[in-house]
Design a protein around this motif. Structure first.
Motif, PDB file in Angstrom:
ATOM      1  N   ALA A  10       0.831  -1.206   0.000  1.00 32.27           N
ATOM      2  CA  ALA A  10       0.000   0.000   0.000  1.00 32.27           C
ATOM      3  C   ALA A  10       0.868   1.259   0.000  1.00 32.27           C
ATOM      4  O   ALA A  10       0.593   2.210  -0.736  1.00 32.27           O
ATOM      5  CB  ALA A  10      -0.939  -0.006   1.206  1.00 32.27           C
ATOM      6  N   LEU A  11       1.916   1.259   0.814  1.00 33.86           N
ATOM      7  CA  LEU A  11       2.815   2.413   0.849  1.00 33.86           C
ATOM      8  C   LEU A  11       3.530   2.583  -0.493  1.00 33.86           C
ATOM      9  O   LEU A  11       3.704   3.707  -0.977  1.00 33.86           O
ATOM     10  CB  LEU A  11       3.813   2.268   1.995  1.00 33.86           C
ATOM     11  N   ARG A  42      -4.539  -5.882  -6.318  1.00 37.25           N
ATOM     12  CA  ARG A  42      -5.971  -5.566  -6.439  1.00 37.25           C
ATOM     13  C   ARG A  42      -6.604  -5.467  -5.045  1.00 37.25           C
ATOM     14  O   ARG A  42      -7.425  -4.586  -4.792  1.00 37.25           O
ATOM     15  CB  ARG A  42      -6.693  -6.613  -7.274  1.00 37.25           C
ATOM     16  N   LYS A  43      -6.214  -6.359  -4.147  1.00 39.85           N
ATOM     17  CA  LYS A  43      -6.722  -6.312  -2.774  1.00 39.85           C
ATOM     18  C   LYS A  43      -6.236  -5.054  -2.065  1.00 39.85           C
ATOM     19  O   LYS A  43      -6.984  -4.400  -1.346  1.00 39.85           O
ATOM     20  CB  LYS A  43      -6.283  -7.559  -2.004  1.00 39.85           C
ATOM     21  N   VAL A  44      -4.977  -4.706  -2.278  1.00 37.02           N
ATOM     22  CA  VAL A  44      -4.417  -3.487  -1.690  1.00 37.02           C
ATOM     23  C   VAL A  44      -5.155  -2.268  -2.233  1.00 37.02           C
ATOM     24  O   VAL A  44      -5.533  -1.375  -1.479  1.00 37.02           O
ATOM     25  CB  VAL A  44      -2.900  -3.391  -1.968  1.00 37.02           C
ATOM     26  N   ALA A  45      -5.381  -2.249  -3.538  1.00 37.38           N
ATOM     27  CA  ALA A  45      -6.079  -1.127  -4.170  1.00 37.38           C
ATOM     28  C   ALA A  45      -7.489  -0.993  -3.597  1.00 37.38           C
ATOM     29  O   ALA A  45      -7.942   0.123  -3.306  1.00 37.38           O
ATOM     30  CB  ALA A  45      -6.138  -1.328  -5.680  1.00 37.38           C
ATOM     31  N   GLN A  46      -8.159  -2.112  -3.410  1.00 37.83           N
ATOM     32  CA  GLN A  46      -9.509  -2.090  -2.845  1.00 37.83           C
ATOM     33  C   GLN A  46      -9.485  -1.456  -1.451  1.00 37.83           C
ATOM     34  O   GLN A  46     -10.360  -0.650  -1.112  1.00 37.83           O
ATOM     35  CB  GLN A  46     -10.068  -3.508  -2.782  1.00 37.83           C
ATOM     36  N   THR A  47      -8.489  -1.802  -0.646  1.00 41.37           N
ATOM     37  CA  THR A  47      -8.356  -1.213   0.687  1.00 41.37           C
ATOM     38  C   THR A  47      -8.124   0.290   0.594  1.00 41.37           C
ATOM     39  O   THR A  47      -8.769   1.077   1.301  1.00 41.37           O
ATOM     40  CB  THR A  47      -7.193  -1.878   1.457  1.00 41.37           C
ATOM     41  N   LEU A  48      -7.203   0.708  -0.268  1.00 35.57           N
ATOM     42  CA  LEU A  48      -6.871   2.130  -0.401  1.00 35.57           C
ATOM     43  C   LEU A  48      -8.054   2.940  -0.936  1.00 35.57           C
ATOM     44  O   LEU A  48      -8.271   4.074  -0.519  1.00 35.57           O
ATOM     45  CB  LEU A  48      -5.639   2.307  -1.285  1.00 35.57           C
ATOM     46  N   GLY A  50     -11.205   2.094  -0.445  1.00 33.90           N
ATOM     47  CA  GLY A  50     -12.132   2.121   0.685  1.00 33.90           C
ATOM     48  C   GLY A  50     -11.754   3.153   1.733  1.00 33.90           C
ATOM     49  O   GLY A  50     -12.627   3.716   2.404  1.00 33.90           O
ATOM     50  N   MET A  51     -10.456   3.408   1.873  1.00 29.00           N
ATOM     51  CA  MET A  51      -9.981   4.418   2.822  1.00 29.00           C
ATOM     52  C   MET A  51     -10.098   5.827   2.257  1.00 29.00           C
ATOM     53  O   MET A  51      -9.870   6.809   2.959  1.00 29.00           O
ATOM     54  CB  MET A  51      -8.505   4.141   3.188  1.00 29.00           C
ATOM     55  N   GLY A  52     -10.423   5.948   0.974  1.00 30.08           N
ATOM     56  CA  GLY A  52     -10.538   7.252   0.331  1.00 30.08           C
ATOM     57  C   GLY A  52      -9.205   7.861  -0.076  1.00 30.08           C
ATOM     58  O   GLY A  52      -9.146   9.032  -0.438  1.00 30.08           O
ATOM     59  N   LEU A  53      -8.142   7.072  -0.051  1.00 30.17           N
ATOM     60  CA  LEU A  53      -6.812   7.580  -0.399  1.00 30.17           C
ATOM     61  C   LEU A  53      -6.524   7.496  -1.888  1.00 30.17           C
ATOM     62  O   LEU A  53      -5.717   8.265  -2.420  1.00 30.17           O
ATOM     63  CB  LEU A  53      -5.732   6.806   0.371  1.00 30.17           C
ATOM     64  N   VAL A  54      -7.173   6.558  -2.549  1.00 31.03           N
ATOM     65  CA  VAL A  54      -6.952   6.305  -3.967  1.00 31.03           C
ATOM     66  C   VAL A  54      -8.314   6.246  -4.641  1.00 31.03           C
ATOM     67  O   VAL A  54      -9.283   5.764  -4.053  1.00 31.03           O
ATOM     68  CB  VAL A  54      -6.190   4.964  -4.152  1.00 31.03           C
ATOM     69  N   ALA A  55      -8.368   6.743  -5.873  1.00 36.65           N
ATOM     70  CA  ALA A  55      -9.590   6.655  -6.672  1.00 36.65           C
ATOM     71  C   ALA A  55      -9.384   5.607  -7.752  1.00 36.65           C
ATOM     72  O   ALA A  55      -8.305   5.494  -8.328  1.00 36.65           O
ATOM     73  CB  ALA A  55      -9.908   8.004  -7.305  1.00 36.65           C
ATOM     74  N   SER A  56     -10.429   4.855  -8.004  1.00 35.88           N
ATOM     75  CA  SER A  56     -10.408   3.843  -9.051  1.00 35.88           C
ATOM     76  C   SER A  56     -11.111   4.422 -10.265  1.00 35.88           C
ATOM     77  O   SER A  56     -12.243   4.902 -10.170  1.00 35.88           O
ATOM     78  CB  SER A  56     -11.122   2.585  -8.557  1.00 35.88           C
ATOM     79  N   VAL A  57     -10.443   4.378 -11.398  1.00 37.67           N
ATOM     80  CA  VAL A  57     -11.004   4.894 -12.641  1.00 37.67           C
ATOM     81  C   VAL A  57     -11.313   3.697 -13.535  1.00 37.67           C
ATOM     82  O   VAL A  57     -10.418   2.905 -13.844  1.00 37.67           O
ATOM     83  CB  VAL A  57     -10.014   5.853 -13.344  1.00 37.67           C
ATOM     84  N   ARG A  58     -12.556   3.568 -13.922  1.00 40.19           N
ATOM     85  CA  ARG A  58     -12.981   2.425 -14.741  1.00 40.19           C
ATOM     86  C   ARG A  58     -12.763   2.708 -16.222  1.00 40.19           C
ATOM     87  O   ARG A  58     -12.565   3.836 -16.635  1.00 40.19           O
ATOM     88  CB  ARG A  58     -14.458   2.129 -14.491  1.00 40.19           C
ATOM     89  N   GLY A  59     -12.833   1.662 -16.995  1.00 37.61           N
ATOM     90  CA  GLY A  59     -12.774   1.811 -18.444  1.00 37.61           C
ATOM     91  C   GLY A  59     -11.444   1.401 -19.032  1.00 37.61           C
ATOM     92  O   GLY A  59     -10.524   0.963 -18.335  1.00 37.61           O
ATOM     93  N   ARG A  60     -11.350   1.562 -20.338  1.00 41.12           N
ATOM     94  CA  ARG A  60     -10.167   1.148 -21.092  1.00 41.12           C
ATOM     95  C   ARG A  60      -8.908   1.853 -20.606  1.00 41.12           C
ATOM     96  O   ARG A  60      -7.838   1.254 -20.548  1.00 41.12           O
ATOM     97  CB  ARG A  60     -10.395   1.425 -22.581  1.00 41.12           C
ATOM     98  N   ALA A  61      -9.020   3.099 -20.264  1.00 38.40           N
ATOM     99  CA  ALA A  61      -7.866   3.864 -19.779  1.00 38.40           C
ATOM    100  C   ALA A  61      -7.891   3.947 -18.252  1.00 38.40           C
ATOM    101  O   ALA A  61      -7.375   4.883 -17.667  1.00 38.40           O
ATOM    102  CB  ALA A  61      -7.858   5.251 -20.387  1.00 38.40           C
TER     103      ALA A  61
END
Length: 149
Positions: A10-11, A42-48, A50-61
């Motif tokens: 995560a860090l 992917r699990k780390v990203a899901q946690t981040l 959920g914490m509001g630290l990272v945004a997930s952008v959907r789609g091809r890009a």
């Protein structure tokens, strides 16, 4: 004390996203550059997310991008939130201790102070501090070539 791989990854993700300053980075690319399992990231990203630290952008890009200001994110808080068990020894944990020396041992206090010092140091650092060596980090991750192309 050893941080879990989840916290370590995560860090790493947070530092990489901070160095890339707003760029959306696919999880596949992060996994490849850090030489870690894409599944684990992917699990780390899901946690981040959920914490509001990272945004997930959907789609091809799609991918991940930092969702907070790096200068306002204290590393101590991130580690505290990610680590499930910060007790260095059983008697520092919650609940009763099975240690025969509990209550008479001076080690407990020393370890508690050591843990406080550990977090005091991490609380001094922001994500911006960690990403402050951006050019060196980009070079280590081979990012300059990817950005230039």
């Amino acid at each position: 004390m050893k941080l879990t791989l989840h916290t370590d990854y995560a860090l790493r993700v947070l530092m990489t996203l901070a160095v890339l300053e707003g760029r959306v980075v696919p999880i596949e690319e992060l996994a490849r550059r850090h030489r870690v399992s894409e599944n684990h990231l992917r699990k780390v990203a899901q946690t981040l997310v959920g914490m509001g630290l990272v945004a997930s952008v959907r789609g091809r890009a799609g991918g991940l991008r930092l969702a907070v200001e790096p200068g306002g994110l204290r590393i101590g808080g991130v580690v505290r939130a990610l680590e499930e068990d910060l007790a260095l020894v059983e008697c520092l944990g919650e609940g009763p201790s099975s240690c025969a020396l509990a209550g008479a041992c001076r080690l407990t206090g020393a370890l508690a102070r050591a843990l406080d010092a550990f977090f005091a140091e991490l609380d001094r650092l922001t994500l911006a501090d960690l990403a402050g060596r951006g050019p060196a980090m980009r070079a280590k991750l081979g990012l300059d070539a990817a950005i230039a192309s």
